[in-house]
Design an enzyme around this catalytic site. Sequence first.
Site, short mmCIF file in Angstrom:
data_model
loop_
_atom_site.label_atom_id
_atom_site.label_comp_id
_atom_site.label_asym_id
_atom_site.label_seq_id
_atom_site.Cartn_x
_atom_site.Cartn_y
_atom_site.Cartn_z
N ASN A 87 0.85 -1.19 0.00
CA ASN A 87 0.00 0.00 0.00
C ASN A 87 0.89 1.24 0.00
OD1 ASN A 87 -1.96 1.95 0.38
ND2 ASN A 87 -2.28 1.47 2.54
N LYS A 99 0.01 4.23 -0.36
CA LYS A 99 -0.70 5.38 0.20
C LYS A 99 -0.57 6.57 -0.75
CE LYS A 99 -0.09 3.51 4.81
NZ LYS A 99 0.21 3.74 6.24
N HIS A 153 -9.50 0.85 5.53
CA HIS A 153 -8.20 1.13 6.14
C HIS A 153 -8.36 2.14 7.27
CE1 HIS A 153 -4.07 2.60 6.52
NE2 HIS A 153 -3.69 1.45 6.00
N GLU A 195 -5.95 -5.20 11.39
CA GLU A 195 -5.21 -3.95 11.48
C GLU A 195 -5.45 -3.31 12.86
OE1 GLU A 195 -4.93 -0.12 8.53
OE2 GLU A 195 -6.89 -0.68 9.28
N GLY A 208 1.34 3.17 11.99
CA GLY A 208 2.19 4.34 11.87
C GLY A 208 2.80 4.81 13.17
N LEU A 249 -0.29 -6.71 4.78
CA LEU A 249 -0.58 -5.47 4.08
C LEU A 249 0.48 -4.50 4.57
CD1 LEU A 249 -2.35 -3.53 2.37
CD2 LEU A 249 -3.72 -3.13 4.43
N GLY A 265 2.53 -0.97 4.57
CA GLY A 265 2.34 0.44 4.27
C GLY A 265 3.62 1.13 3.87
#
Length: 280
Positions: A32, A34, A118, A189, A195, A254, A256
């Site tokens: 991903n 982003k 998400h 998730e 993050g 997944l 990021g």
Amino acid sequence: MEQQTLLPKKPLATTQSSGSGKRTRKYFIAANWKSNGTTHFVKDIITNMINSFEYDAGKLDLMLLPGLLHISLAQAMVAPHVQVGAQNVSQHGQGAYTGEVAAEHLADYGIQWVLIGHSQRRGVFQESQEVVAEKVKKSRENGLGVILCLGENLEQREKELTGQVLDDQLTSFHTALGGNWENVVLAYEPIWAMGTGRIASADQTQEAHEHIRKWLSKTVSPALGEAMRIIYAGSVTETNCENLIKLSQVDGFLVGTSSTKPAFRDIFETVQRQAGRDLA
């Protein structure tokens, strides 16, 4: 290294169980990107990294989720066995919705998969579970496969509400899907790990994935509970991926921010090695 298997660009079916107790779920890894990257970045990372990955596509699915404006470039450049999906879709159909991209548009553009739910869509853009469910419904009506994100925030985790939160989200998805879970990948998730540099422990991850699988077995069917691919999403890096991918309930990642960096090669190769061991 095993000879590479090339697959046509078509929706990825849920791996079926053999009924023998042996693992048959194909691994899955999605990058991903982003809202990152330029045309130069896309060309560079696909040419010098993604297309250099050699793997058995019968054991592992690789998907890129570029920004909307870079999807056509990625589609044109990737090797045949690499899938390209979208990061988002509108909860509305075609019509007077300025700036929105409807599921009909994605399907018309040859995009076959979309990421929905998400934590950044839920948090930054305040998308409710009702909005997420409507996006799922619209995507399914237009034949799109979906990567569905679900998970709890820090307050819910600390209050020991994780199971209830997951149950509520799964129930909403089940209704939106009309009970048809074909071409679905679930991404657990934990929002508190997104993050932040924090990550769910191995025990927390295994427990959450087991909870999801048990819900599917009880609510839908034991076959689906065994066959559904459940991947982990939450600050995946080259340093923590090896311990996580060894968990029996984790079927991939997944990824990021790390998917935009050279470290993504290490993450990919870690998943690839595990797939080679488990699906020999």
